[in-house]
Design an enzyme around this catalytic site. Sequence first.
Site, PDB file in Angstrom:
ATOM      1  N   VAL A 356      -6.491 -42.472 -13.856  1.00 48.15           N
ATOM      2  CA  VAL A 356      -5.346 -41.695 -13.352  1.00 48.15           C
ATOM      3  C   VAL A 356      -4.795 -40.748 -14.422  1.00 48.15           C
ATOM      4  O   VAL A 356      -4.089 -39.790 -14.106  1.00 48.15           O
ATOM      5  CB  VAL A 356      -4.191 -42.602 -12.843  1.00 48.15           C
ATOM      6  CG1 VAL A 356      -4.611 -43.445 -11.668  1.00 48.15           C
ATOM      7  CG2 VAL A 356      -3.608 -43.458 -13.961  1.00 48.15           C
ATOM      8  N   SER A 434      10.223 -50.058 -14.034  1.00 48.27           N
ATOM      9  CA  SER A 434      10.325 -51.386 -14.633  1.00 48.27           C
ATOM     10  C   SER A 434      11.748 -51.619 -15.129  1.00 48.27           C
ATOM     11  O   SER A 434      12.445 -50.665 -15.503  1.00 48.27           O
ATOM     12  CB  SER A 434       9.352 -51.456 -15.812  1.00 48.27           C
ATOM     13  OG  SER A 434       9.723 -52.503 -16.672  1.00 48.27           O
ATOM     14  N   TYR A 447       6.937 -47.327 -23.091  1.00 47.03           N
ATOM     15  CA  TYR A 447       6.866 -47.803 -21.698  1.00 47.03           C
ATOM     16  C   TYR A 447       8.178 -47.497 -20.947  1.00 47.03           C
ATOM     17  O   TYR A 447       8.166 -47.004 -19.814  1.00 47.03           O
ATOM     18  CB  TYR A 447       6.583 -49.306 -21.759  1.00 47.03           C
ATOM     19  CG  TYR A 447       6.407 -50.005 -20.437  1.00 47.03           C
ATOM     20  CD1 TYR A 447       5.288 -49.775 -19.643  1.00 47.03           C
ATOM     21  CD2 TYR A 447       7.340 -50.946 -20.002  1.00 47.03           C
ATOM     22  CE1 TYR A 447       5.118 -50.457 -18.442  1.00 47.03           C
ATOM     23  CE2 TYR A 447       7.171 -51.631 -18.807  1.00 47.03           C
ATOM     24  CZ  TYR A 447       6.064 -51.375 -18.032  1.00 47.03           C
ATOM     25  OH  TYR A 447       5.895 -52.045 -16.849  1.00 47.03           O
TER      26      TYR A 447
HETATM   27  P1  NAI Z   1      -2.109 -55.362 -14.194  1.00 50.23           P
HETATM   28  O1  NAI Z   1      -2.562 -55.102 -15.581  1.00 50.23           O
HETATM   29  O2  NAI Z   1      -2.508 -56.648 -13.572  1.00 50.23           O
HETATM   30  O3  NAI Z   1      -2.524 -54.175 -13.242  1.00 50.23           O
HETATM   31  C1  NAI Z   1      -2.588 -52.867 -13.646  1.00 50.23           C
HETATM   32  C2  NAI Z   1      -3.906 -52.294 -13.191  1.00 50.23           C
HETATM   33  O4  NAI Z   1      -3.944 -50.908 -13.510  1.00 50.23           O
HETATM   34  C3  NAI Z   1      -5.102 -52.929 -13.903  1.00 50.23           C
HETATM   35  O5  NAI Z   1      -5.993 -53.464 -12.969  1.00 50.23           O
HETATM   36  C4  NAI Z   1      -5.711 -51.802 -14.712  1.00 50.23           C
HETATM   37  O6  NAI Z   1      -7.102 -51.857 -14.803  1.00 50.23           O
HETATM   38  C5  NAI Z   1      -5.263 -50.589 -13.921  1.00 50.23           C
HETATM   39  N1  NAI Z   1      -5.222 -49.393 -14.755  1.00 50.23           N
HETATM   40  C6  NAI Z   1      -4.738 -49.283 -16.017  1.00 50.23           C
HETATM   41  N2  NAI Z   1      -4.876 -48.028 -16.451  1.00 50.23           N
HETATM   42  C7  NAI Z   1      -5.490 -47.329 -15.490  1.00 50.23           C
HETATM   43  C8  NAI Z   1      -5.887 -45.983 -15.373  1.00 50.23           C
HETATM   44  N3  NAI Z   1      -5.709 -45.116 -16.361  1.00 50.23           N
HETATM   45  N4  NAI Z   1      -6.458 -45.570 -14.221  1.00 50.23           N
HETATM   46  C9  NAI Z   1      -6.658 -46.461 -13.208  1.00 50.23           C
HETATM   47  N5  NAI Z   1      -6.311 -47.756 -13.300  1.00 50.23           N
HETATM   48  C10 NAI Z   1      -5.723 -48.186 -14.408  1.00 50.23           C
HETATM   49  O7  NAI Z   1      -0.510 -55.251 -14.232  1.00 50.23           O
HETATM   50  P2  NAI Z   1       0.597 -55.462 -13.103  1.00 50.23           P
HETATM   51  O8  NAI Z   1       1.585 -56.402 -13.656  1.00 50.23           O
HETATM   52  O9  NAI Z   1      -0.002 -55.749 -11.818  1.00 50.23           O
HETATM   53  O10 NAI Z   1       1.298 -54.044 -13.127  1.00 50.23           O
HETATM   54  C11 NAI Z   1       1.247 -53.123 -12.064  1.00 50.23           C
HETATM   55  C12 NAI Z   1       2.335 -52.095 -12.275  1.00 50.23           C
HETATM   56  O11 NAI Z   1       3.606 -52.732 -12.215  1.00 50.23           O
HETATM   57  C13 NAI Z   1       2.294 -51.391 -13.620  1.00 50.23           C
HETATM   58  O12 NAI Z   1       2.662 -50.033 -13.458  1.00 50.23           O
HETATM   59  C14 NAI Z   1       3.356 -52.106 -14.422  1.00 50.23           C
HETATM   60  O13 NAI Z   1       3.875 -51.304 -15.468  1.00 50.23           O
HETATM   61  C15 NAI Z   1       4.366 -52.382 -13.359  1.00 50.23           C
HETATM   62  N6  NAI Z   1       5.287 -53.464 -13.681  1.00 50.23           N
HETATM   63  C16 NAI Z   1       4.864 -54.760 -13.697  1.00 50.23           C
HETATM   64  C17 NAI Z   1       5.756 -55.773 -13.973  1.00 50.23           C
HETATM   65  C18 NAI Z   1       5.379 -57.187 -13.906  1.00 50.23           C
HETATM   66  O14 NAI Z   1       6.273 -58.048 -14.029  1.00 50.23           O
HETATM   67  N7  NAI Z   1       4.119 -57.502 -13.688  1.00 50.23           N
HETATM   68  C19 NAI Z   1       7.149 -55.468 -14.363  1.00 50.23           C
HETATM   69  C20 NAI Z   1       7.495 -54.102 -14.258  1.00 50.23           C
HETATM   70  C21 NAI Z   1       6.586 -53.143 -13.946  1.00 50.23           C
END
Ligand code: NAI
Length: 701
Positions: A356, A434, A447
């Site tokens: 992305v 977040s 972040y």
């Molecule tokens: P995660 O690490 O499990 O999922 C993120 C996914 O994005 C991964 O599968 C990764 O491979 C993919 N990704 C990373 N960079 C990429 C790129 N350049 N192009 C395409 N795909 C890419 O993390 P999670 O926790 O599911 O996070 C999802 C979203 O939620 C993120 O934006 C994170 O910042 C946000 N978030 C999560 C929180 C939490 O408590 N888990 C809290 C606040 C925000």
Amino acid sequence: MALNLDAVGKKIGPVTKDYTWKDVVLYALGVGAGFSEPEYTYEKNLKVIPTFSIATIFDFLSHIGVNANVNLAGIVHGEQDLIFHNPIPVEGTLTTEGKITHMYDKGKGKGALVIGESETYHSSGKKLFTSTLSIFCRLDGGFGGQNAPAEVFAFPEKKPDFEIDAQPSPDQPLIYRLSGDLFPLHADPEFAKMAGFEKPIMHGLCTYGYACRALIQNLIPGEPEKLRRLKCRFSKPLYPGDPIKIQIWKTEDGKAVWKVTNTKTNADVITNGLCEYGDILKEEIRFDGRVAIVTGAGGGLGKVYALELAKRGAKVVVNDLGGSRDGAGAGKGPADKVVDEIKAAGGEAVANYDNVATPEGGENIVKTAMDAFGTVDILINNAGILRDKSFLKMDPENWQAVIDVHLTGAYNVTKPAFAVMREKGYGRIVMTTSAAGLYGNFGQTNYSSAKMGLLGLMNTLKIEGKKYNILVNTVAPIAASRLTEDILPKEFFEKLKPEFVSPMVLYLCSEKCKVDGYIYNAGMGFFNRAAVITGKGIVLGDGKSIPAVEAVADHLDQIGALKGGKEYFELNEQVGDMINAFSAPAATAESAAKKTGSVADVFAAMPGAFNKDAAKGVTVVFQYHISGPGGGDWFCDIKDGECIVSAGVHGKPTCTLKMADTDFLDMISGTLPSMQAYTSGKLKIDGDVMKSQLIGKLFKM
Ligand code: NAI
């Protein structure tokens, strides 16, 4: 004075109304509730009488009257139909939009009917009720239009299932009117006489409220939220203090017919009553035919969104670069696995492995959707990485990498997706922020900045998308994933399943979603909204000389106060408030005068605005008493097609108009419609009210 037939079909509103539990209780008292119904009259476990809804949209109703140009002296409520979609919360803001759908002509001397329809939403985004009403305009018939189609209605030929006696107090309208309907017919004995009644009459809608209480008490006791529809015709006026009987016949499951009779005269005051009740049928939220892109859907939250969307019928593009937590590396595995899972469950999905963080990656993700499914309806910008470091250790590479994936990544994918959505006139976009950005978190300057940047993107995109039905909202999730495994305590992990976040995100992706530009925290089944609130503020100085730094220090408490603060949808609203702050009450007369001149200027200009042709055969004296610093007394003496305007008080005016100087100037400049001025009590008219309606015809200001 004639009905404005051009008003049919034109949008009216949005008209908004804030209300609190006190308004809810005041309404309940106005329609006769008391100690015996604490659920309506005591703030503990308070419920809302569903007909409260109609009292809250009185301003909207008066817009219908203004737009239709009805003759005020001859109007009464004809029919009312309310359809309830959701229970009415005990506080919030209501937004109503609608239009005049028809104007029917019953013939000269017989009156006309103006039909208005509206829909009202609560600030939570829920649709609350649909109103269809008719205003019976006794003095506006004979314009050559069609008559209304006849309605067939019959009461069952059996004894009513329920008969309820009630006794509105002789002062009932004086309480009821405080809920919004200040029309003088219900409070002013002289006005009532002029309109042909012996004294002020009950508001038909007040009696409607009595009937609503009785219907609930007998058909769905204690459960006003089960009322689905209430329709009726107001057939005769009722004087306050006259006893009434509400008769109810059950006709089939969930349906009843009803009427209200004046037991003193035996006249039906409300008839053709229809009532429908029962549970709200839960409509499943589906995404059949919709195409969704979820970025970073190979694991964590994104995977759950993709699975849930597919389960509910969406065709999904599962994007994931397949890198590590800090964004290093790449692989097809995560996206492929999710696609396999969706397909195994009978859904449709296609994988995409683009990054992305590059414009080509964004283009390609959207192209994948177009090639596989032909369109894009939904985009969830979810992909994310972490590179935490305390600020002084935050080198440019770690700063940039995080900004690139979260913020620039959302830009890269949203841009081509937005183009498709704009073309088709539909879109739902969800950003992922977040708590670290909203509130701050040690070691996450990169972040937090990226996550707050997404809110700026949302704020402006929602404005650009609004007219294409593209809604943009943001979720701040909290969930167990590889991003949070070393941040959140282990014992919470099970409770923090991403599945707890997805209902919020799916709602924001749905057709049902009406909110735009909202931020929601979601996790563990807990949901709340975060917002940017702007305090009321104060003006330091006069806007000409620069305030001293010390003045800021002295007034910091007031500058910083958030009480009475508000949310803005766009920059212009905030700038408008800032400018208005300099025309606060004392200065209002001055600023209005700038537009229209002073009150004295208005009277000086009146002979020039006089319409001789409209004055043929008219002999009338309008006396004005304008209060306030810019006010005074003037009268217009109209006779033999001539108009003489003089300062002072006339000995025998036809009618006397009383107003504050600021309201008068607002009315002349057009910002305050005259009917609204009148019904809100800002304009008071003594004497021959009907003659006062000639003013609009006689003067073209
Ligand atoms: P995660 O690490 O499990 O999922 C993120 C996914 O994005 C991964 O599968 C990764 O491979 C993919 N990704 C990373 N960079 C990429 C790129 N350049 N192009 C395409 N795909 C890419 O993390 P999670 O926790 O599911 O996070 C999802 C979203 O939620 C993120 O934006 C994170 O910042 C946000 N978030 C999560 C929180 C939490 O408590 N888990 C809290 C606040 C925000």
